[in-house]
Write a protein that holds these residues in place. Sequence first.
Motif, mmCIF file in Angstrom:
data_model
loop_
_atom_site.group_PDB
_atom_site.id
_atom_site.type_symbol
_atom_site.label_atom_id
_atom_site.label_comp_id
_atom_site.label_asym_id
_atom_site.label_seq_id
_atom_site.Cartn_x
_atom_site.Cartn_y
_atom_site.Cartn_z
ATOM 1 N N PRO A 80 -14.434 -6.723 -9.301
ATOM 2 C CA PRO A 80 -13.202 -7.385 -9.739
ATOM 3 C C PRO A 80 -12.724 -6.933 -11.109
ATOM 4 C CG PRO A 80 -15.078 -8.887 -9.871
ATOM 5 C CD PRO A 80 -15.564 -7.656 -9.191
ATOM 6 N N ASP A 81 -13.570 -6.191 -11.838
ATOM 7 C CA ASP A 81 -13.150 -5.678 -13.151
ATOM 8 C C ASP A 81 -12.232 -4.470 -13.018
ATOM 9 O OD1 ASP A 81 -15.290 -4.190 -12.064
ATOM 10 O OD2 ASP A 81 -15.920 -3.483 -14.044
ATOM 11 N N ARG A 82 -12.165 -3.885 -11.795
ATOM 12 C CA ARG A 82 -11.341 -2.688 -11.567
ATOM 13 C C ARG A 82 -10.380 -2.951 -10.402
ATOM 14 N NH1 ARG A 82 -16.130 0.053 -9.902
ATOM 15 N NH2 ARG A 82 -17.019 -1.974 -10.384
ATOM 16 N N GLY A 83 -9.081 -2.944 -10.706
ATOM 17 C CA GLY A 83 -8.071 -3.128 -9.668
ATOM 18 C C GLY A 83 -7.402 -1.797 -9.375
ATOM 19 N N ILE A 84 -7.054 -1.555 -8.110
ATOM 20 C CA ILE A 84 -6.445 -0.264 -7.748
ATOM 21 C C ILE A 84 -5.085 -0.484 -7.093
ATOM 22 C CG2 ILE A 84 -7.632 -0.125 -5.498
ATOM 23 C CD1 ILE A 84 -7.935 2.993 -6.264
ATOM 24 N N VAL A 85 -4.129 0.383 -7.456
ATOM 25 C CA VAL A 85 -2.796 0.380 -6.852
ATOM 26 C C VAL A 85 -2.609 1.743 -6.194
ATOM 27 C CG1 VAL A 85 -0.313 0.190 -7.237
ATOM 28 C CG2 VAL A 85 -1.885 -1.201 -8.600
ATOM 29 N N PHE A 86 -2.341 1.739 -4.887
ATOM 30 C CA PHE A 86 -2.205 2.979 -4.123
ATOM 31 C C PHE A 86 -0.744 3.441 -4.087
ATOM 32 C CE2 PHE A 86 -5.844 0.673 -2.355
ATOM 33 C CZ PHE A 86 -6.831 1.648 -2.408
ATOM 34 N N GLN A 87 -0.555 4.685 -3.657
ATOM 35 C CA GLN A 87 0.810 5.231 -3.551
ATOM 36 C C GLN A 87 1.602 4.511 -2.463
ATOM 37 O OE1 GLN A 87 0.993 9.490 -3.050
ATOM 38 N NE2 GLN A 87 3.135 9.474 -2.491
ATOM 39 N N HIS A 88 0.929 4.170 -1.359
ATOM 40 C CA HIS A 88 1.663 3.644 -0.204
ATOM 41 C C HIS A 88 1.515 2.133 -0.056
ATOM 42 C CE1 HIS A 88 3.082 7.528 1.032
ATOM 43 N NE2 HIS A 88 1.872 8.006 0.889
ATOM 44 N N PHE A 89 1.626 1.437 -1.191
ATOM 45 C CA PHE A 89 1.808 -0.021 -1.246
ATOM 46 C C PHE A 89 0.622 -0.828 -0.705
ATOM 47 C CE2 PHE A 89 6.163 1.722 -0.054
ATOM 48 C CZ PHE A 89 6.479 2.054 -1.353
ATOM 49 N N ALA A 90 0.131 -0.522 0.517
ATOM 50 C CA ALA A 90 -1.035 -1.209 1.099
ATOM 51 C C ALA A 90 -0.846 -2.731 1.127
ATOM 52 C CB ALA A 90 -2.314 -0.835 0.341
ATOM 53 N N LEU A 91 0.359 -3.166 1.495
ATOM 54 C CA LEU A 91 0.625 -4.601 1.630
ATOM 55 C C LEU A 91 0.368 -5.043 3.066
ATOM 56 C CD1 LEU A 91 4.022 -4.823 -0.292
ATOM 57 C CD2 LEU A 91 1.743 -5.359 -1.190
ATOM 58 N N GLY A 142 10.699 0.103 -4.326
ATOM 59 C CA GLY A 142 10.338 -0.356 -5.658
ATOM 60 C C GLY A 142 9.826 -1.789 -5.647
ATOM 61 N N MET A 143 10.425 -2.638 -4.815
ATOM 62 C CA MET A 143 9.991 -4.038 -4.733
ATOM 63 C C MET A 143 8.621 -4.147 -4.070
ATOM 64 S SD MET A 143 13.677 -5.602 -3.707
ATOM 65 C CE MET A 143 13.410 -7.353 -3.779
ATOM 66 N N LYS A 144 8.371 -3.300 -3.088
ATOM 67 C CA LYS A 144 7.029 -3.280 -2.472
ATOM 68 C C LYS A 144 5.982 -2.900 -3.514
ATOM 69 C CE LYS A 144 8.610 -1.917 2.122
ATOM 70 N NZ LYS A 144 8.733 -0.773 3.056
ATOM 71 N N GLN A 145 6.296 -1.890 -4.334
ATOM 72 C CA GLN A 145 5.319 -1.459 -5.331
ATOM 73 C C GLN A 145 5.137 -2.515 -6.413
ATOM 74 O OE1 GLN A 145 2.654 -0.033 -5.388
ATOM 75 N NE2 GLN A 145 3.197 2.125 -5.327
ATOM 76 N N ARG A 146 6.201 -3.226 -6.764
ATOM 77 C CA ARG A 146 6.071 -4.352 -7.714
ATOM 78 C C ARG A 146 5.128 -5.409 -7.144
ATOM 79 N NH1 ARG A 146 10.804 -4.985 -11.426
ATOM 80 N NH2 ARG A 146 12.066 -3.119 -11.131
ATOM 81 N N THR A 147 5.265 -5.684 -5.832
ATOM 82 C CA THR A 147 4.383 -6.663 -5.182
ATOM 83 C C THR A 147 2.937 -6.196 -5.248
ATOM 84 O OG1 THR A 147 6.186 -7.237 -3.661
ATOM 85 C CG2 THR A 147 3.981 -7.973 -3.045
ATOM 86 N N ALA A 148 2.715 -4.905 -4.967
ATOM 87 C CA ALA A 148 1.349 -4.359 -5.004
ATOM 88 C C ALA A 148 0.764 -4.454 -6.409
ATOM 89 C CB ALA A 148 1.361 -2.910 -4.520
ATOM 90 N N ILE A 149 1.583 -4.176 -7.420
ATOM 91 C CA ILE A 149 1.107 -4.261 -8.813
ATOM 92 C C ILE A 149 0.804 -5.713 -9.172
ATOM 93 C CG2 ILE A 149 1.815 -3.968 -11.237
ATOM 94 C CD1 ILE A 149 3.388 -1.450 -10.260
ATOM 95 N N ALA A 150 1.689 -6.635 -8.770
ATOM 96 C CA ALA A 150 1.469 -8.064 -9.056
ATOM 97 C C ALA A 150 0.192 -8.548 -8.381
ATOM 98 C CB ALA A 150 2.664 -8.884 -8.582
ATOM 99 N N ARG A 151 -0.036 -8.117 -7.138
ATOM 100 C CA ARG A 151 -1.246 -8.539 -6.416
ATOM 101 C C ARG A 151 -2.502 -8.084 -7.153
ATOM 102 N NH1 ARG A 151 -2.162 -6.274 -0.445
ATOM 103 N NH2 ARG A 151 -2.401 -4.378 -1.665
ATOM 104 N N THR A 152 -2.469 -6.853 -7.678
ATOM 105 C CA THR A 152 -3.633 -6.320 -8.396
ATOM 106 C C THR A 152 -3.810 -7.016 -9.744
ATOM 107 O OG1 THR A 152 -3.329 -4.189 -7.305
ATOM 108 C CG2 THR A 152 -4.693 -4.207 -9.274
ATOM 109 N N LEU A 153 -2.700 -7.242 -10.465
ATOM 110 C CA LEU A 153 -2.786 -7.889 -11.775
ATOM 111 C C LEU A 153 -3.225 -9.349 -11.676
ATOM 112 C CD1 LEU A 153 0.468 -6.579 -13.494
ATOM 113 C CD2 LEU A 153 -1.865 -5.917 -14.068
ATOM 114 N N ALA A 154 -2.905 -9.997 -10.545
ATOM 115 C CA ALA A 154 -3.132 -11.445 -10.428
ATOM 116 C C ALA A 154 -4.608 -11.811 -10.560
ATOM 117 C CB ALA A 154 -2.575 -11.962 -9.110
ATOM 118 N N PHE A 155 -5.505 -10.947 -10.074
ATOM 119 C CA PHE A 155 -6.921 -11.315 -10.225
ATOM 120 C C PHE A 155 -7.512 -10.787 -11.535
ATOM 121 C CE2 PHE A 155 -7.184 -7.522 -7.437
ATOM 122 C CZ PHE A 155 -8.131 -6.754 -8.106
ATOM 123 N N ASP A 156 -6.634 -10.323 -12.429
ATOM 124 C CA ASP A 156 -6.956 -10.039 -13.825
ATOM 125 C C ASP A 156 -8.095 -9.035 -14.023
ATOM 126 O OD1 ASP A 156 -6.436 -10.323 -16.522
ATOM 127 O OD2 ASP A 156 -7.862 -11.960 -16.785
#
Length: 273
Positions: A80-91, A142-156
């Motif tokens: 949980p200390d490492r969050g990953i954001v992929f190119q293809h959103f992965a939502l 862009g909105m999909k990628q914002r969602t992916a970033i928010a999902r990763t940031l949410a667990f801090d």
Amino acid sequence: MDGQSQIIIERVNHTYRPPRGRPVLALSDVSLDVRPREFLALLGPSGCGKSTLLYLVGGFLPTETGRIVVKGKPVTAPGPDRGIVFQHFALFPWKSVRANILYGLERQRMPRAERERRAQAFIDLVGLSGFEDSYPSQLSGGMKQRTAIARTLAFDPDILLMDEPFGALDAQTRALMQTELLNIWKRTPKTVIFVTHDVQEAVYLAERVAVMSARPGRIKAIIETKFDDRDPGLTRSKEFVEKVDELWNLVREEAIKAQSIKAQENQEKKPSS
């Protein structure tokens, strides 16, 4: 290595072993250190092992030789200390924006009221207020990628690993997302490792850029790229353009080598007449 480093990569090698065909040495003797709260870009030609190195730091691939240490502990698995954001959103396409962001918090067994509050805070942070109940199919890239970033940031997570996260976006959206990412990074200071093959993107976003060689990937050079990104004319300034040129010349040499390696491999695959 620097005692202040948050991530230490030391003499790491990695071999890709496909189901068919011979093994390929993807990374060779890679050493790199990343400081706490630093924004570091990994830049290099396609196939040089940038993403492989990112997945090793994330714990998604085993470290075969050498070592990777995060905050003094060897990396052996994802955490949980490492969050990953992929190119293809992965939502999850069947989940709304809110439900996608809540998913990781539910897995952490966070109390319901806290996870709802936290999810909304990150929806607001990435500029998706009003789209909480929308599904991925209803969102722009862009909105999909914002969602992916928010999902990763949410667990801090302390560390954000980003694998060409804007590579699938059009040029205009990409530029907006780059600025947005810097704003988010400043508001939630984390250590970022950002993989890209776009030289200008690396110079604009990162404080340092690690240039990787053609396969097998090595660290060819580490270049300081700290600019005042509040300057609206930054990307047109003489200093910025010169830094882009310096890095482009380093990458260009490796891209030519990479093409040569690929052509040779294709030749070897052809059946002899």
